[in-house]
Design a protein around this motif. Structure first.
Motif, PDB file in Angstrom:
ATOM      1  N   TYR A 106      16.397  31.446  19.730  1.00 32.27           N
ATOM      2  CA  TYR A 106      17.766  31.018  19.448  1.00 32.27           C
ATOM      3  C   TYR A 106      18.752  32.062  19.944  1.00 32.27           C
ATOM      4  N   THR A 107      19.924  31.607  20.345  1.00 33.96           N
ATOM      5  CA  THR A 107      20.954  32.549  20.792  1.00 33.96           C
ATOM      6  C   THR A 107      21.446  33.370  19.600  1.00 33.96           C
ATOM      7  N   ASP A 148      26.675  33.483  23.265  1.00 36.30           N
ATOM      8  CA  ASP A 148      25.781  32.437  23.772  1.00 36.30           C
ATOM      9  C   ASP A 148      24.527  32.997  24.446  1.00 36.30           C
ATOM     10  N   GLU A 149      24.309  34.300  24.315  1.00 38.06           N
ATOM     11  CA  GLU A 149      23.124  34.902  24.941  1.00 38.06           C
ATOM     12  C   GLU A 149      21.995  35.073  23.934  1.00 38.06           C
ATOM     13  N   TYR A 150      20.790  35.322  24.462  1.00 41.22           N
ATOM     14  CA  TYR A 150      19.596  35.460  23.629  1.00 41.22           C
ATOM     15  C   TYR A 150      19.335  36.947  23.322  1.00 41.22           C
TER      16      TYR A 150
END
Length: 323
Positions: A106-107, A148-150
């Motif tokens: 998940y982000t 929005d990054e992991y």
């Protein structure tokens, strides 16, 4: 005002080798807006103590005795649902390893929003706005993009800042930090600690800070409790602990710090090994390693007494004569 009181806490585990006395009669309190440090070697019971406060040590299979009072509410009597509502909302925790504390599927934003929606009941839009605002507060560059990054796209220092943001986003009364800078290099560690202190002041959160690094204790804490073999052996204000340590174990920890004058010399250290929690020695648990052990130390457990504002459990300040 006391926000947390721990009274005679005992946490034991059954094992094939016998009863593991991870925490064995620990008592302390936490005042409003203060930072309290729990210090000691690995395996002394620091983490088990705070995990029990968080309701993450289950009884059974663990054997948990004693009282944990949060604003006069007895936490050990909370149901699973009551603990779930409180954990993360009133009492939050920052864990040791930032890389393993996030779900890689998940982000970062999705995981932060889950905390907000669970505890604050915000809608998606308002939750996202709050999360991005918190990312900016913990100095994450390009917060909207990072949202929005992991986790694997972040550095360890960034993940640790995001963990601090997640822990403080609900504005909890108590924050537990379990060696939050252990996995970071020295430069990033200093940045994270400065940020931590600034946010703690702004949010007026009470903090239990767990570490074995006395340099961090000197920089961040107001009071210090020193743990050894499942018990607290000394408690004092941070300045007094460093200038006038009482317990031989505390003195050994302070002398074991690396100093410039040790260059080219053997480093001081505490001799012997930490006793196994299934087989603690009788009397004072430190006597097998203590350079000032007396006969009474081997048979009788010392009671805590107060000397010059410091509380210490040691026979050097009671009866007995040095060997």
């Amino acid at each position: 005002m006391k926000v947390l009181e721990v009274e005679d806490l005992k946490v034991h585990f059954r094992s094939p080798d016998g009863l593991v006395k991870a925490v064995d009669g620990v008592s302390f309190d936490l005042n409003d807006s203060e930072i309290l440090a729990l210090v000691g070697e690995s395996g002394c019971g620091k983490t088990v103590t705070v995990l029990t406060i968080m309701g993450l040590v289950k009884s059974p299979p663990a054997i948990v005795e004693g009282k944990i009072l949060y604003k006069s509410n007895e936490l050990t009597k909370f149901s699973k649902e009551e603990y779930r509502k409180m954990r993360g909302r009133k009492i939050s925790m920052i864990f040791q390893e930032p890389m393993s504390s996030f779900d890689p599927l998940y982000t970062v934003g999705e995981q932060m929003i889950e905390v907000v929606k669970t505890h604050l009941q915000y809608d998606e839009k308002k939750a996202k706005e709050l999360c991005i605002e918190m990312l900016k507060k913990v100095q994450i560059p390009l917060a909207e993009k990072r949202f929005d990054e992991y986790p694997h796209q972040m550095s360890g220092g960034m993940l640790q800042r995001i963990m601090i943001a997640m822990a403080l986003i609900t504005n909890p009364d108590i924050l537990i930090a379990d060696e939050p800078t252990t996995a970071l290099d020295v430069t990033i560690q200093a940045q994270v600690l400065n940020l931590f202190k600034e946010l703690q002041r702004n949010y007026k959160t009470s903090v239990i800070f767990i570490t074995h690094d006395l340099g961090i204790v000197a920089e961040i804490a107001e009071r210090v409790h020193v743990m050894y073999a499942g018990k607290i052996v000394e408690r004092a204000e941070v300045g007094k602990l460093f200038s006038q340590p009482k317990h031989p174990y505390t003195k050994g920890l302070l002398e074991s710090r690396v100093k410039r004058e040790y260059k080219g010399k053997f480093l001081p250290y505490i001799s012997g090994n930490v006793p196994r929690p299934t087989d603690f020695p009788s009397g004072c648990r430190f006597h097998t390693r203590c350079p000032r052990a007396m006969e009474i130390c081997k048979s009788k457990e010392p009671k805590e007494i107060e000397i010059d504002g410091t509380k210490v459990a040691c026979w050097l300040y009671g009866e007995g004569e040095p060997e």
